[in-house]
Design an enzyme around this catalytic site. Structure first.
Site, PDB file in Angstrom:
ATOM      1  N   GLU A 278      11.838-112.516  -6.024  1.00 11.12           N
ATOM      2  CA  GLU A 278      11.676-112.304  -4.584  1.00 11.12           C
ATOM      3  C   GLU A 278      12.662-113.141  -3.778  1.00 11.12           C
ATOM      4  O   GLU A 278      13.154-112.709  -2.737  1.00 11.12           O
ATOM      5  CB  GLU A 278      10.231-112.616  -4.173  1.00 11.12           C
ATOM      6  CG  GLU A 278       9.193-111.726  -4.827  1.00 11.12           C
ATOM      7  CD  GLU A 278       9.385-110.247  -4.509  1.00 11.12           C
ATOM      8  OE1 GLU A 278       9.925-109.944  -3.426  1.00 11.12           O
ATOM      9  OE2 GLU A 278       9.024-109.404  -5.340  1.00 11.12           O
ATOM     10  N   ASP A 359      16.266-108.712 -10.049  1.00 14.25           N
ATOM     11  CA  ASP A 359      15.890-109.097 -11.418  1.00 14.25           C
ATOM     12  C   ASP A 359      16.956-109.990 -12.031  1.00 14.25           C
ATOM     13  O   ASP A 359      16.648-111.020 -12.660  1.00 14.25           O
ATOM     14  CB  ASP A 359      15.701-107.848 -12.288  1.00 14.25           C
ATOM     15  CG  ASP A 359      14.397-107.128 -12.021  1.00 14.25           C
ATOM     16  OD1 ASP A 359      13.531-107.684 -11.327  1.00 14.25           O
ATOM     17  OD2 ASP A 359      14.243-105.992 -12.522  1.00 14.25           O
TER      18      ASP A 359
END
Length: 418
Positions: A278, A359
């Protein structure tokens, strides 16, 4: 030049700006996720767990697509027949057919018609997620959330309708220019306001107690160069068993939010791994990128609507004289529904690329592909995701890489493949 020619030029400029900005900011390169690694990752899931997740998704599928089809059909009926215009007239009649009453009340009535007709599908979905244990919410809680969502939509939708049709009323020849600027500004404003104003309506947020996990999350954000105002825990468990975490807000309002379910279901290292993903969105400015893309898209849509207004056959079907009048609200919603359906796969594709970059950021920041893979496996398991969904459905709707793709990318990263 006439206003129409200016609109055509503006449309072209906005379209070029949108394409160029997307080309420069969207990460078109994707981290490797070899199919052999995906198959191996799928083998890490117990077969009965995969079967249960696929049964769950299969049971949701008919109602989901039937609801989408009904919503589209209702939008087309209200927009491409005089029915939508008559509903707007009905809403404005008690107020002397004033244009503002038609715009706000008529618009809300047209939207309400579609929402009411598709409500049974939402209720049917709730019965399934409860039966599979993913939802912890009672019918009362579900109904309260529904009413809260409706109230937020009424306020935001009412303001948007009032603003849009005030512009068309005051500037009938140039409303598209002012409307495009207003739509873009609204998208930017909501990016700042929604996390602070709307999120607390649906969840309670409490500061994470001092301890090793909070300290590690703060240190992670500092090391990443993405300072956060606080680390909060959301009381998600009162409605779901799903686990998640996210970074909310921009600048001084930015905070890490962790579902309380994640604190009970995941290990601290796995929480850190999700937070690192995040933070990647914040580090790469994904919220700002999405806001600018949304603002350009909103402005483009307003100009496109104006240009559609010269299509007399379309206006005749809707039973209206001009696309900028309140009676054309049904037509506007029909156009929006079709445009959203056509743009959906492209938006999903862009989202998957952005999520894949986040990611990679998490892997770089933590240097721990094993924990990343374990966290993806846990997310898929608890959230009842199909780890390797059907290709057609994935391409049409998936906003994230599949679970096995994310696990495979972690394995490729561990081998040094970039």
């Amino acid at each position: 030049m006439t206003p129409r020619w200016w609109a055509l030029v503006t449309f072209g400029v906005l379209l070029v700006a949108l394409v160029l900005f997307a080309a420069l900011t969207v990460p078109w390169h994707r981290a490797p996720a070899p199919r052999a690694d995906q198959v191996a990752a799928l083998g890490r899931f117990p077969p009965e767990q995969v079967a249960r997740a696929r049964r769950f998704r299969a049971e949701l599928r008919p109602g989901t697509y039937a609801g989408m089809a009904l919503g589209l059909m209702v939008a087309l009926v209200l927009g491409l027949t005089p029915i939508g215009a008559r509903l707007v007239e009905l809403a404005g009649r008690p107020f002397g057919d004033h244009w503002l009453a038609r715009a706000v009340l008529g618009g809300l009535l047209v939207v309400l018609a579609g929402e009411v007709l598709t409500l049974p599908f939402a209720a049917w979905r709730h019965t399934i997620v409860v039966r599979y244990g993913l939802s912890t919410q009672s019918w009362g809680g579900w109904g309260v959330d529904l009413l809260k969502s409706a109230a937020v939509s009424v306020v935001l939708g009412g303001l948007a309708l009032a603003g849009f049709f005030a512009v068309t009323h005051v500037a009938p020849r140039w409303w598209w220019a002012f409307g495009a600027a207003g739509a873009a500004g609204l998208v930017v404003l909501l990016s700042f306001v929604l996390p602070v104003v709307v999120e607390p309506i649906f969840n309670r947020f409490t500061p994470m107690p001092d301890g090793p996990l909070r300290a590690e999350l703060i240190a992670l954000a500092d090391r990443d160069g993405v300072p956060v105002r606080d680390v909060l825990v959301a009381d998600a468990s009162r409605r779901t068993r799903a686990v998640n975490a996210y970074v909310s807000g921009l600048g001084p309002t930015r905070r890490i939010v962790v579902y309380d379910t994640m604190l009970t279901e995941a290990t601290p290292d796995e929480v850190v791994s999700v937070a690192a993903h995040e933070l990647g969105h914040a580090k790469d400015g994904d919220v700002l990128t999405g806001t600018i893309l949304g603002a350009l898209g909103a402005a483009l849509a307003v100009v496109a609507i104006h240009l559609l207004g010269s299509w007399t056959g379309l206006l005749r079907l809707a039973g209206v004289d001009a696309i900028g009048e309140p009676r054309a609200i049904g037509l506007l919603l029909a156009v929006a529904a079709v445009a959203g359906l056509l743009a959906g796969p492209g938006q999903a594709f862009v989202s998957r690329r952005i999520e894949a970059r986040a990611d990679r950021h998490a892997l770089d920041l933590t240097g721990d592909p094993a924990t990343f893979e374990a966290m993806q496996r846990r997310l898929g398991s608890v959230n009842l995701s199909d780890p390797d969904p059907p290709t057609w459905e994935f391409l049409m709707f998936a906003s994230h890489p599949s679970t096995v793709q994310r696990m495979a990318a972690a394995r490729a990263y561990a081998r040094g493949e970039r």
